[in-house]
Design a protein around this motif. Structure first.
Motif, PDB file in Angstrom:
ATOM      1  N   LYS A 117       0.810  -1.216   0.000  1.00  0.00           N
ATOM      2  CA  LYS A 117       0.000   0.000   0.000  1.00  0.00           C
ATOM      3  C   LYS A 117       0.839   1.260   0.000  1.00  0.00           C
ATOM      4  N   GLU A 118       2.176   1.128   0.189  1.00  0.00           N
ATOM      5  CA  GLU A 118       3.011   2.337   0.116  1.00  0.00           C
ATOM      6  C   GLU A 118       2.993   2.902  -1.306  1.00  0.00           C
ATOM      7  N   LEU A 119       2.718   2.047  -2.295  1.00  0.00           N
ATOM      8  CA  LEU A 119       2.902   2.470  -3.691  1.00  0.00           C
ATOM      9  C   LEU A 119       1.838   3.443  -4.167  1.00  0.00           C
ATOM     10  N   LEU A 120       0.636   3.331  -3.614  1.00  0.00           N
ATOM     11  CA  LEU A 120      -0.428   4.236  -4.053  1.00  0.00           C
ATOM     12  C   LEU A 120      -0.947   4.979  -2.839  1.00  0.00           C
ATOM     13  N   SER A 121      -0.978   6.279  -2.896  1.00  0.00           N
ATOM     14  CA  SER A 121      -1.475   7.017  -1.736  1.00  0.00           C
ATOM     15  C   SER A 121      -2.955   7.315  -1.928  1.00  0.00           C
ATOM     16  N   ARG A 122      -3.571   7.917  -0.921  1.00  0.00           N
ATOM     17  CA  ARG A 122      -5.000   8.242  -1.029  1.00  0.00           C
ATOM     18  C   ARG A 122      -5.243   9.309  -2.101  1.00  0.00           C
ATOM     19  N   GLU A 123      -4.204  10.093  -2.398  1.00  0.00           N
ATOM     20  CA  GLU A 123      -4.403  11.087  -3.459  1.00  0.00           C
ATOM     21  C   GLU A 123      -4.511  10.378  -4.808  1.00  0.00           C
ATOM     22  N   ASP A 124      -3.734   9.297  -4.970  1.00  0.00           N
ATOM     23  CA  ASP A 124      -3.720   8.614  -6.270  1.00  0.00           C
ATOM     24  C   ASP A 124      -5.003   7.840  -6.516  1.00  0.00           C
ATOM     25  N   LEU A 125      -5.617   7.350  -5.438  1.00  0.00           N
ATOM     26  CA  LEU A 125      -6.680   6.369  -5.653  1.00  0.00           C
ATOM     27  C   LEU A 125      -7.733   6.515  -4.577  1.00  0.00           C
ATOM     28  N   GLN A 126      -9.002   6.480  -4.980  1.00  0.00           N
ATOM     29  CA  GLN A 126     -10.084   6.371  -4.005  1.00  0.00           C
ATOM     30  C   GLN A 126     -11.047   5.307  -4.481  1.00  0.00           C
ATOM     31  N   LEU A 127     -11.472   4.450  -3.581  1.00  0.00           N
ATOM     32  CA  LEU A 127     -12.401   3.387  -3.963  1.00  0.00           C
ATOM     33  C   LEU A 127     -13.637   3.496  -3.094  1.00  0.00           C
ATOM     34  N   PRO A 128     -14.830   3.359  -3.666  1.00  0.00           N
ATOM     35  CA  PRO A 128     -16.050   3.420  -2.841  1.00  0.00           C
ATOM     36  C   PRO A 128     -16.160   2.150  -1.986  1.00  0.00           C
ATOM     37  N   TRP A 129     -16.807   2.253  -0.823  1.00  0.00           N
ATOM     38  CA  TRP A 129     -16.897   1.061   0.037  1.00  0.00           C
ATOM     39  C   TRP A 129     -18.196   0.301  -0.158  1.00  0.00           C
ATOM     40  N   ARG A 130     -19.239   1.008  -0.638  1.00  0.00           N
ATOM     41  CA  ARG A 130     -20.555   0.363  -0.645  1.00  0.00           C
ATOM     42  C   ARG A 130     -20.659  -0.841  -1.580  1.00  0.00           C
ATOM     43  N   PRO A 131     -20.071  -0.788  -2.786  1.00  0.00           N
ATOM     44  CA  PRO A 131     -20.183  -1.988  -3.629  1.00  0.00           C
ATOM     45  C   PRO A 131     -19.619  -3.233  -2.935  1.00  0.00           C
ATOM     46  N   LEU A 132     -18.512  -3.052  -2.189  1.00  0.00           N
ATOM     47  CA  LEU A 132     -17.937  -4.206  -1.495  1.00  0.00           C
ATOM     48  C   LEU A 132     -18.898  -4.703  -0.424  1.00  0.00           C
ATOM     49  N   TYR A 133     -19.517  -3.751   0.278  1.00  0.00           N
ATOM     50  CA  TYR A 133     -20.448  -4.138   1.351  1.00  0.00           C
ATOM     51  C   TYR A 133     -21.629  -4.895   0.749  1.00  0.00           C
ATOM     52  N   ASP A 134     -22.165  -4.380  -0.372  1.00  0.00           N
ATOM     53  CA  ASP A 134     -23.299  -5.074  -0.993  1.00  0.00           C
ATOM     54  C   ASP A 134     -22.904  -6.488  -1.384  1.00  0.00           C
ATOM     55  N   MET A 135     -21.673  -6.623  -1.879  1.00  0.00           N
ATOM     56  CA  MET A 135     -21.227  -7.951  -2.317  1.00  0.00           C
ATOM     57  C   MET A 135     -21.102  -8.896  -1.122  1.00  0.00           C
ATOM     58  N   LEU A 136     -20.511  -8.408  -0.054  1.00  0.00           N
ATOM     59  CA  LEU A 136     -20.361  -9.259   1.136  1.00  0.00           C
ATOM     60  C   LEU A 136     -21.722  -9.670   1.667  1.00  0.00           C
ATOM     61  N   GLU A 137     -22.616  -8.688   1.715  1.00  0.00           N
ATOM     62  CA  GLU A 137     -23.951  -8.961   2.241  1.00  0.00           C
ATOM     63  C   GLU A 137     -24.618 -10.037   1.389  1.00  0.00           C
ATOM     64  N   LYS A 138     -24.453  -9.902   0.065  1.00  0.00           N
ATOM     65  CA  LYS A 138     -25.131 -10.839  -0.837  1.00  0.00           C
ATOM     66  C   LYS A 138     -24.563 -12.246  -0.683  1.00  0.00           C
ATOM     67  N   ILE A 139     -23.247 -12.334  -0.456  1.00  0.00           N
ATOM     68  CA  ILE A 139     -22.638 -13.664  -0.451  1.00  0.00           C
ATOM     69  C   ILE A 139     -22.576 -14.257   0.955  1.00  0.00           C
ATOM     70  N   LEU A 140     -22.107 -13.470   1.916  1.00  0.00           N
ATOM     71  CA  LEU A 140     -21.920 -14.053   3.247  1.00  0.00           C
ATOM     72  C   LEU A 140     -23.231 -14.196   3.998  1.00  0.00           C
ATOM     73  N   TYR A 141     -24.154 -13.277   3.786  1.00  0.00           N
ATOM     74  CA  TYR A 141     -25.414 -13.371   4.520  1.00  0.00           C
ATOM     75  C   TYR A 141     -26.526 -13.655   3.513  1.00  0.00           C
ATOM     76  N   SER A 142     -26.207 -14.526   2.549  1.00  0.00           N
ATOM     77  CA  SER A 142     -27.148 -14.751   1.448  1.00  0.00           C
ATOM     78  C   SER A 142     -28.484 -15.246   1.955  1.00  0.00           C
ATOM     79  N   LYS A 143     -29.568 -14.661   1.405  1.00  0.00           N
ATOM     80  CA  LYS A 143     -30.900 -15.082   1.848  1.00  0.00           C
ATOM     81  C   LYS A 143     -31.319 -16.382   1.185  1.00  0.00           C
ATOM     82  N   THR A 144     -30.601 -16.765   0.106  1.00  0.00           N
ATOM     83  CA  THR A 144     -31.101 -17.919  -0.649  1.00  0.00           C
ATOM     84  C   THR A 144     -30.176 -19.119  -0.580  1.00  0.00           C
TER      85      THR A 144
END
Length: 1850
Positions: A117-144
């Motif tokens: 993580k030293e290679l890319l700083s927060r200025e170089d890159l920002q990633l949203p957190w919600r898509p990851l949360y939706d994915m975890l919710e869908k897979i780890l707490y899957s309703k089906t």
């Protein structure tokens, strides 16, 4: 111009971070061009594949290529490209409908892109957190997933019912969960600034401590919350949640599951923000909790609460937290750390063992490692964008010294631990990096005696492995510890006797020891320097004179080795048994011996080497060895010598060997002899080993070598020609491979004269990565000529022969064929990297793609010469011919077939190194690196030999990388041959061929698609010519081996459509027989493996738009780029069309597969096994995005009444899944809770019962009992909403008129629904179904079955009450029958009915309850031992996630009369159990019901029956569960413990007052009339004890103040001795005391506890006074730092114990002494002068003279006060002595002398003195030699008298 700029010039961009070892390869100058071409190709193709929306195969193929690129070159791309790659992968991973297996592939790549993580700083890159949360919710707490509508890799297979159980099972998912969590960790540093606030808003509403959502919320917090924000943003980061979560953690006392997650979060926070958080106020609490988490045993009679074991902290995280808090202005952490180690030091002593030991060892091993890591970060690491540690918080030198001192004692004890010394050695390695002068001397003190001892080999292995750990620090001898190096020679000389043929482990550790030291030190005799230089320091002079012994050492070592070899020669006994192989032990010794010897010779000076060489040569030449064991060892030693200095050594050895061999083969008969002369074999073996040297040096001897080969290659004797083949193999390898030729620790060796070069300066020196000066062997033209000469002369003729034999022109004996093949194989493996790979045209029809799928060719140091004959191809041609000939004519020649299989494997992939060898070398490299690395300074400061090794591994990695090989016609032929061999008639041939076959499948792209049809041909039902062996072979080919491709289960519709039906229909094959167990087992394994590995395959392969934008940027990106233009618009439209087609094709395949499977399964007379397998396959094909075809639904519904139980089980869960697919969606509307309650929104967080959430509570006055009220009430189904805070938008179900219609006629239903409707309204079908459901499956093992519940819930949810009329008569009939299985059937259906009625209209619900209530009444009246838990589960399941106001009928029914008189005690207990199940699900929303229940129970607390008491105790726990003292929680509306305790204490008054022993004299019967108060109180007490025991494990917080009020009573009741015959009351009291003493106390509760103890210590019952002491021991240890933090309490405890030591009752005094000794041992109290004086004064109390008594009078038994005082003094001394069982502190000798004066005092003093002395002797006996030093001579004389047992005859 610095190097970075220069690199940027060469490459055209500034690389992020490349693998530096590539720059040291001999062909490094070609790599930049190669990597740039590859990178450009990856960028354009990957971008193009995404742009053209081709996920498979394009994107997948090229993302793998990117992965390989990173493995080969590191992150060798510009920052701009890096960011683009990350963004593209992030977008791909988060495509919503992406197939899971693809998602994992992309995720792994993204993780490796973000790893550094030293290679890319927060200025170089920002990633949203919600898509990851939706994915975890869908897979780890899957309703089906639990309904089988989604299969995740390695996920938990079905059998779970509800969403709640899913939350708990999340912990079991392995691979996919691991990947996702690592992915979140990698993306976390780049979440935007406002992420923290958004996350808190999202997950705070889930924080309801009674609910499983708490676990979910806290684990999300642990996973997602960013902690590495820069200091300027802290107010947007952890400051938002720190106080809130810290408060939560501090107030929890009973380790719920989520507490560990909080610790992990705090550890990470502390580590990322050293110096920005003031931890001081929390330190005592943190340490107390860590100490508790170790689960150490205290006292004798301790009960450990099981959840403490299950939910204890992860030591790794606790250690990180502690390390991060160290340093800074206040030294409080170090003080506590010293305290912690002092208190647990004695647990490390080797005589102690238990399940807690591994945790303690892990603590020891991790702590120094973490501190070193932190020091590295503060002092040596390159600064990056991550937060630096502020200067005043960095660890100072003093901090480090204090730390090392505090850990040393336990580490030295742990050296000899029972679990081995590995952890201690690792700890010492890290400690020695920091403070060698503190660490190494004590280790050496233990090592010297261990080297002398003969009787304790364990001591030797333990100390040696620790010295190996500190070797580097010892030899380097830095400014702190300059005298270190002087120890090296004495250690080496003394270690020599360890080379001992009789003790294997000692031998191995000695080899490792000697090798380690000789790698670090040049073995050069520098004694002559003493005369020349006078500028040397004292230590250097000492070393110079010592270095004269090096020669001695080397020669003695060789003598030892020779002795070892002679003793391990193959004795006659083993000659006859013809064991070809060495035993495992021998091969390890061989390895150790040769590597140690080669290390020593590498590091020798020329003079020493000459002497050693002479010695080896004479030993090898003057004896004749057998070639299996001792011969191999000697040949290895010779090889080591020759490798170090080839020119001198070859001059000695080669002429000798040539001579002997040519003499012995001069006569031609030798060729035909079956047994060869031993001398000839030995010389051949020696020759074949010593040719493994630098190829150039062999060239002068090439004529003689060729001559020898001609003489020996065609021996008849197998042993002879094998050795000769080895010689050929080694000659070829030596001349064609690329390898380093020296591994010396200093570049250039030690040949310079001592006047210029002073070796002692290089002791322990690290290699310099930038000036390694590796000497490479790169094959010269001359050597390549030689290699081809060998091939032309020796390989060519063999191929000719085999060719003719294969055409049938030449007759050959089998042995000759095998000889030819052996030669061919050795030639091929010898020249693997010289021969170009097989070429041919590509097999093209397998897969279509819009991007190129070419393989990448890597340059590995040799330009292939295509003008010569490619022997690889000619071998392939000849071999295929031969193989077919053998298979047709002599298939039983299995040995030739084995050889052929080996050769085919090598033809396909051997390029000069084998994968398994590479893996084991990589492993051993990492092991050596770990044992020798310097983690403190880092920066790759390894030994030179290690660095060279790593560069060599990099070269091998390149030769082995054959990512995405093209599948050519040649390959196709060879793979098909392997398939034919895999189905041959001989088992061994099959299994060898199958291994080769699987490896080949894994190597070539898409070749599985080509092979599957061929494999399946063997399974066709209508083939007559398949043998059973072929059938089995084909099944094994489908099964695949462990970890390879499983052909039966590729993630690809086109393959599965072929394989699954083929497996099912193979049941009709002639070759299939279910009589053969091996075949049955194969089918079981196949079905099991498919079920285990199957993941839902995608139907939708669409690519989102934002991916495409990034893909365009990636294709346009420059430096490097290969200037391909973007796809044309028409190509893009075509691509879109293709994507649509692909999706449609998938759906078609899916439906075709189901159709074919149904055709197979419904055929008549298909064997039952295959029907089951087929239905199993169908059950895997349920999905949540498309409904099963109608034919399948009809079939599965009919299967509910199948004859076979296993089919019915599958059908039940699949039909439940189908009902979920058919579920109609219900409309939700948002509401505002504040409007409904009419309260404003609170501005701070207040959890618990607030005005704005009272409207959800159950309130008898406003229950929805009429239709109007029902329809206007807003029901909130989930229990956690509103407890902590309300979510931002709260959605509830809309009123009934907006929901899908109920009570539809059959015509209004879809076809799928009609099928189900028809079956379930058919009375015959239902009758049969109910009959089956009420059978028992396994007697006594059956439980309420969640899958059946899901089935009925689905039926009643989708079809409302349509099926009730048919079911009603059955239910009414079954509920009368009290059998276990019928009751269970009713319970499952009723639960399904209640939960399924969620959306019914009021009229329907009312009718439902009118029917269910009488049913439940009957059921509860008929309840039995077998069925009560099922009804409990039924009610709990019905109430789960339902608004209590909806179920008011049920609750009122249950509360009617749980303890009404009918049915006796058992029915009471059962009804309470059922009620508890319902209320516990409702948690905090039913205070009114809880109050009613409590009011009802209180008069009944004096119940006589034990089972009812236990149940009431458990119910009380749930009643008071809601009364918790978590931070910012408002007082609860539910019952409160304090009020209840007050009422109970009034009733217990009579017991408090009376002083005599409380006996349990209540008979278990209902006496007539009212018994006296005392008896009632005892009965009440029993119930209260049950309650305390039940709540210890379940509630979060213990009600300490209330429990303390009960303590005096418990002290009074609890028994003193451990006797199992006590009645229930006493046993329970004892158990409660044990549990309460382990409880965690808040600092403010400590004084309260002390008051109670002091008050009881004045009690008149000595039992109470005795029990206080055992209680105190545990309580203090389990709250150690909280007590220590408050000086008053320490004094209070000290006073209490000292006071009780002078108690009049002997047992109390002795217990007090034991307690004191324990408190001293864990350093709670210290042995100071005041205490010593106190005891000495007491000891001097004068005793009254014995009166001369008459013999007749009674002896007066009560001891006088003086005797008690004197005994107290003696006990005090004794406690002090016993408090240090493993060492002798300075004050100890004097105390022993004081004690000995009392040996003749009256009893009980004499007894105490004797016991103490015998214990002292027992614990100090082991190390008496050491301990003796502490005593003066006079004291020793007295002691010896005391400790030698007195003569009994005097």
């Amino acid at each position: 111009m610095d190097t970075r700029e220069a690199r940027a010039e060469q490459l055209g961009f500034r690389p992020q971070k490349e693998i530096v070892y590539n720059l040291l390869l001999p062909y490094a100058e070609r790599l930049d061009r190669e990597s740039n071409e590859l990178l450009a190709q990856i960028k354009s193709s990957l971008g193009r594949a995404v742009h053209l929306r081709e996920l498979w195969p394009g994107v997948l193929f090229w993302s793998r290529k990117l992965n390989t690129y990173i493995r080969l070159y590191g992150r060798k791309f510009s920052k701009e490209d890096h960011v683009l790659f990350v963004k593209l992968m992030y977008e791909l991973v988060t495509i919503p409908k992406l197939e899971i297996s693809m998602m994992q592939g992309f995720a792994r790549l993204l993780i490796s892109l973000l790893k550094k993580k030293e290679l890319l700083s927060r200025e170089d890159l920002q990633l949203p957190w919600r898509p990851l949360y939706d994915m975890l919710e869908k897979i780890l707490y899957s309703k089906t997933a639990h309904l089988g509508l989604n299969w995740f890799p390695n996920s938990y297979r079905p059998g779970m019912s509800s969403t709640k159980t899913i939350v708990l099972n999340v912990l079991r998912r392995c691979s996919v969960e691991g990947v996702l969590k690592t992915l979140v960790k990698a993306c976390r540093p780049y979440f935007p600034d406002d992420a923290t606030a958004e996350m808190l808003e999202e997950w705070r509403p889930l924080l309801c401590p009674f609910d499983v959502t708490m676990q979910k919320a806290i684990s999300y917090f642990e996973l997602f919350l960013p902690t590495s924000l820069p200091p300027g943003l802290h107010h947007k980061g952890f400051r938002l949640w720190f106080d809130e979560l810290m408060g939560l953690w501090l107030s929890v006392q009973n380790l719920p599951q989520w507490e560990g997650h909080l610790v992990n979060l705090f550890a990470r926070l502390a580590n990322d923000n050293i110096g920005y958080i003031d931890w001081d106020p929390y330190v005592p609490k943190v340490f107390t909790r860590v100490l508790r988490s170790l689960n150490l045993p205290v006292g004798s009679s301790q009960v450990i609460v099981p959840r403490q074991l299950a939910n204890a902290y992860d030591i790794g995280h606790a250690v990180i937290w502690i390390t991060a808090m160290m340093g800074g202005p206040s030294k409080i952490v170090q003080k506590h750390l010293t305290g912690l180690f002092n208190s647990i030091a004695s647990f490390y002593h080797p005589s102690n063992n238990g399940r807690w030991l591994s945790k303690l060892m892990k603590l020891l091993q991790r702590l120094p490692c973490c501190v070193v890591r932190r020091l590295h970060r503060e002092r040596y690491k390159k600064p990056s964008w991550l937060n630096p540690v502020p200067d005043r918080y960095k660890l100072s030198d003093q901090d480090v010294t204090d730390f090392v001192q505090s850990v040393m004692q336990p580490v030295l004890l742990a050296m000899f631990s029972k679990t081995g010394s590995l952890e201690a050695a690792q700890a010492l390695q890290n400690l020695a990096l920091m403070r060698p002068e503190l660490v190494i001397p004590p280790v050496l003190e233990r090592t010297y005696p261990a080297l002398e001892t003969l009787t304790e080999p364990h001591q030797l292995t333990a100390t040696l492995s620790c010295v190996i750990g500190v070797a580097r620090s010892l030899v380097a001898g830095n400014r702190w510890f300059p005298e270190g190096p002087t120890h090296m020679l004495p250690l080496l000389m003394r270690a020599l006797p360890g080379v001992d043929p009789n003790d294997f482990s000692k031998c191995m550790i000695t080899f490792q020891f000697i090798a380690t030291f000789s790698t670090l030190v040049p073995l050069v005799d520098c004694s002559s320097v003493l005369q020349e230089r006078n500028t040397l320091s004292e230590v250097q002079r000492e070393l110079c004179s010592a270095s004269a012994e090096f020669e001695d050492f080397v020669l003695q070592f060789m003598d030892r080795c020779f002795a070892l070899i002679e003793s391990s020669a193959l004795e006659q006994t083993r000659e006859e048994t013809e064991t070809e192989k060495m035993t495992h032990v021998e091969s390890l010794v061989e390895l150790g011996l040769s590597s140690t010897f080669s290390t020593i010779l590498t590091q020798c000076s020329k003079e020493i080497f000459k002497v050693a060489l002479e010695k080896v040569f004479n030993f090898a030449v003057s004896n004749i060895f057998e070639t299996r064991v001792s011969g191999r060892m000697v040949a290895d030693l010779c090889r080591a010598a020759v490798k170090c200095r080839p020119v001198d050594s070859l001059k000695l050895f080669l002429p000798h060997c040539f001579n002997v061999i040519s003499q012995l083969t001069s006569n031609d008969d030798v060729l035909c002899e079956e047994e060869l002369d031993k001398e000839l074999l030995w010389n051949l073996q020696l020759l074949s080993e010593i040719t493994r040297v630098d190829g150039e040096k062999l060239l002068p001897y090439k004529d003689q070598l060729v001559k020898t080969l001609q003489q020996t290659l065609h021996f008849t004797c197998k042993q002879g020609y094998t050795l000769s083949c080895n010689l050929l193999h080694h000659l070829l390898r030596s001349s064609t491979l690329i390898y380093p030729t020296e591994y010396c620790s200093i570049p250039g060796g030690f040949n310079k004269p001592l006047s210029e070069y002073f070796p002692i300066k290089d002791w322990g020196k690290a290699g310099d990565l930038w000036n390694l000066n590796i000497k490479w062997h790169v094959p010269s033209a001359e050597e390549i000529e030689f290699a081809y000469y060998l091939l032309d002369n020796f390989l060519h003729p063999e191929l000719e022969k085999l060719n003719r034999y294969g055409s049938g022109e030449l007759e050959m004996l089998r042995d000759d064929v095998q000889q030819c093949l052996t030669i061919v194989q050795n030639c091929l493996t010898g020249s693997g990297n010289l021969l170009p790979p097989l070429r041919g045209e590509r097999v093209s029809h397998l897969v279509t793609s819009l991007v190129s799928l070419d393989e990448t060719k890597l340059f590995t140091g040799i330009d292939h010469d295509y003008s010569r004959e490619n022997y690889r191809e000619s071998i392939a041609k000849t071999l295929r011919k031969l193989l077919h000939y053998i298979l047709d004519n002599s298939e039983d020649d299995t040995k030739s077939l084995f050889l052929i299989i080996k050769i085919i494997t090598d033809l396909l992939q051997f390029q000069g190194s084998h994968k398994h060898e590479f893996d084991s070398r990589w492993k051993s490299f990492t092991l050596v690196k770990k044992s020798m690395e310097n983690r403190l300074q880092g920066k790759k400061r390894h030994i030179r030999a290690l660095l060279i090794d790593r560069v060599m591994l990099q070269h091998e990695l390149r030769t082995l990388t054959v990512e995405g090989c093209e599948y050519n016609k040649v390959h196709q032929d060879l793979v098909r041959d392997l398939l034919r061999l895999s189905t041959s008639s001989y088992g061994q041939v099959r299994s060898k061929a199958q291994q080769a076959f699987f490896t080949a499948l894994g190597t070539f792209n898409f070749c599985c698609r080509d092979i599957i049809p061929l494999v399946l041909e063997y399974l066709l039902p209508d083939r007559q010519d398949v043998t059973q062996q072929q059938f089995k072979g084909a099944l094994y080919c489908l099964l695949g081996n462990h970890g390879a491709v499983c052909l039966a289960n590729l993630h690809d519709w086109e393959c599965i459509v072929q394989t699954w039906p083929a497996i099912v229909s193979s049941g009709f094959s002639k070759a299939m027989s279910l009589e053969k167990p091996s075949i049955v087992r194969l089918f079981d394994d196949l079905a099991e493996k498919i079920h285990r590995q199957y993941e839902t395959i995608g139907l939708d392969f669409s690519v989102a738009e934002n991916c495409i934008q990034i893909a365009i940027q990636l294709q346009r990106s420059q430096n490097p780029s290969n200037n391909t233009e973007l796809p044309q618009p028409d190509q893009l439209t075509q691509a879109l069309q293709k994507q649509e087609e692909k999706n449609a094709e998938s759906v078609r395949n899916y439906e075709r597969l189901i159709d074919t499977l149904l055709d197979c399964v419904t055929q008549r007379n298909l064997p039952w096994k295959f029907e089951h397998i087929g239905i199993g396959f169908l059950s895997l094909l349920l999905r949540d995005d498309s409904v099963l075809p109608h034919r399948a639904i009809r079939y599965l519904v009919q299967c509910l009444n199948h004859d076979a139980l296993i089919v019915r089980k599958i059908a039940i869960s699949t039909v439940a899944g189908i009902l979920k697919q058919l579920k109609r969606t219900h409309v939700k509307v948002p509401i505002c809770p504040y409007k409904i309650s009419g309260c404003p929104e609170p501005n701070t967080i207040v959890a618990g019962d607030r005005p704005d959430n009272l409207w959800i509570h159950y309130n008898r006055a406003s229950l929805p009992k009429t239709k109007d009220v029902w329809e206007t009430t807003r029901f909130v189904e989930k229990t956690h909403w509103g407890y902590y805070t309300w979510p931002k938008t709260l959605s509830v179900y809309a009123p009934a008129d907006q929901q899908p219609t109920l009570g539809r006629p059959r015509e209004a239903m879809s076809e799928a629904e009609q099928i189900i409707y028809d079956h379930f309204t058919d009375e015959k079908f239902i009758e049969q179904l109910v009959k089956f459901l009420s059978l028992e499956d396994r007697k006594g093992k059956d439980k309420f079955n969640p899958r059946r519940f899901c089935l009925f819930k689905g039926l009643f949810r989708n079809f409302d009450d349509a099926f009730l009329p048919v079911l009603t008569p059955h239910l009414e009939r079954l509920v009368q029958d009290s059998h276990e299985s019928t009751q269970r059937c009713v319970a499952e259906i009723v639960a399904g009915l209640i939960r399924g009625s969620k959306h019914w209209t009021f009229e329907k619900v009312e009718n439902l309850w009118a029917f269910v209530c009488p049913l439940l009444r009957t059921a509860l009246a008929n309840i039995t031992v077998e069925t009560y838990s099922d009804w409990g589960t039924c009610v709990a399941t019905s109430c789960e996630s339902r608004d209590p106001r909806k179920l008011h009928w049920l609750f009122e029914l249950l509360l009617e009369s749980p303890l009404s008189g009918e049915g006796g005690s058992f029915v009471y207990a059962c009804r309470l159990y059922v009620l508890q199940g319902g209320l516990a699900q409702q948690e905090w929303r039913v205070p009114e019901l809880l109050h009613r229940l409590l009011k009802y129970l209180e008069p009944k607390l004096t119940q006589v029956y034990k089972n009812v008491r236990e149940r009431i105790g458990s119910v009380l726990t749930y009643v008071f569960m809601i009364d918790i003292s978590l931070p910012n929680t408002s007082p609860t509306k539910s019952p409160r413990i304090s009020e209840f305790t007050a009422r109970v204490l009034e009733k217990l008054e009579p017991l408090m007052e009376a002083d005599e022993e409380i006996q349990n004299h209540v008979m278990e019967e209902n006496g007539v009339g009212e018994q006296d108060e005392r008896t009632q109180a005892i009965k009440l007490m029993k119930t209260i004890l049950k309650w305390i025991m039940a709540s210890a494990g379940r509630s979060f917080c213990t009600a300490v103040p209330e429990q303390l009020q009960l303590l005096p009573l418990l002290f009074k009741i609890a028994p003193v001795e451990n006797d199992t015959n006590y009645d229930e009351l006493k046993r329970d009291a004892k158990m409660c005391l044990s549990l309460m003493s382990q409880g965690l106390l808040y600092p403010e509760q400590v004084p309260l506890a002390l008051d109670v103890l002091n008050q009881t210590s004045r009690s008149s019952s000595w039992h109470s006074r005795y029990t206080i002491l055992t209680y105190t021991q545990t309580m203090v240890f389990y709250n150690l730092f909280i007590f220590l933090n408050n000086e008053e309490t320490v004094q209070g405890i000290r006073w209490l114990v000292l006071q009780l030591m002078a108690d009049e009752q002997l047992e109390v005094r002795e217990m007090a002494a034991t307690t004191l000794s324990g408190l001293l041992q864990c350093n709670f109290l210290t042995m100071d002068a005041a205490m010593q004086a106190h005891f000495e004064k007491l000891c001097k109390t004068r005793l009254p003279k014995k009166r001369k008594r008459d013999l007749g009078t009674a002896v007066d038994t009560i001891p006088s006060g003086d005797l008690v005082k004197r005994h107290a003094g003696v006990l005090g001394l004794s406690a002090c002595i016993l408090s240090s069982p493993y060492d002798v502190p300075t004050w100890m000798p004097q105390l022993l002398m004081d004690l000995s004066a009392h040996l003749n005092d009256p009893q009980p003093i004499e007894m105490t003195v004797k016991k103490t002395l015998s214990n002292f002797r027992r614990t100090h006996h082991d190390n008496w030699q050491e301990h003796k030093q502490q005593f003066t001579d006079d004291q020793l004389v007295v002691l010896t008298d005391l400790l030698v047992s007195p003569c009994y005859y005097a």
